[in-house]
Write an enzyme that holds these catalytic residues in place. Structure first.
Site: not given
Length: 142
Positions: A74-76
């Site tokens: 989850q790059f967010t």
């Protein structure tokens, strides 16, 4: 490396209508974000912390219980929304850096004896979980 750990009684990840990862009993859902300066040292630290942190019921760890872990990239987690109305993702490492580290984290957890379920790196995923507690922690590598 940043991770959000959620104690779950069940969870699943669906991609294109197909279940690709699933917890059917108590375990952890781990959302993982990777930044530019992460490497093998951060992977090792995070894998051991996920396995050994006593956040399951009765202050037990994944290692104590033999509990599974569902790991989702989850790059967010490295999103920054302090300015303006549109978040920036500049602190998140690009896929060519973060995908091998995500796979290394999953592999290291498996090498430590943990059953690992996975999301699909870079895919649009539908994640559902029943948070047990609720109990959620955020970890950041030193």
């Amino acid at each position: 490396m940043r991770a959000v750990l959620q104690r779950a009684s069940r969870a699943s990840v669906v991609v294109d209508g197909e279940v690709v990862g699933e917890l059917t009993g108590p375990g952890l859902v781990v959302l993982v974000g990777i930044t530019h300066d992460d490497g093998p040292e951060q992977v090792s630290w995070m894998a051991r912390k996920i396995r050994d942190l006593r956040m399951l019921r009765d202050e037990r760890s994944v290692a104590d219980e033999g509990a599974p872990v569902l790991v989702i990239s989850q790059f967010t987690l490295y999103g920054d929304a302090r300015k303006g109305r549109r978040p920036t993702w500049s602190a998140a490492a690009p896929g060519e850096i973060s995908e091998p580290l995500y796979e290394a984290l999953c592999g290291e957890l498996e090498d430590l004896g943990t059953h690992v379920e996975r999301g699909v790196f870079g895919a649009q995923m539908e994640v559902s979980l029943v948070n047990d507690g609720p109990f959620t922690l955020t970890l950041e590598t030193p």
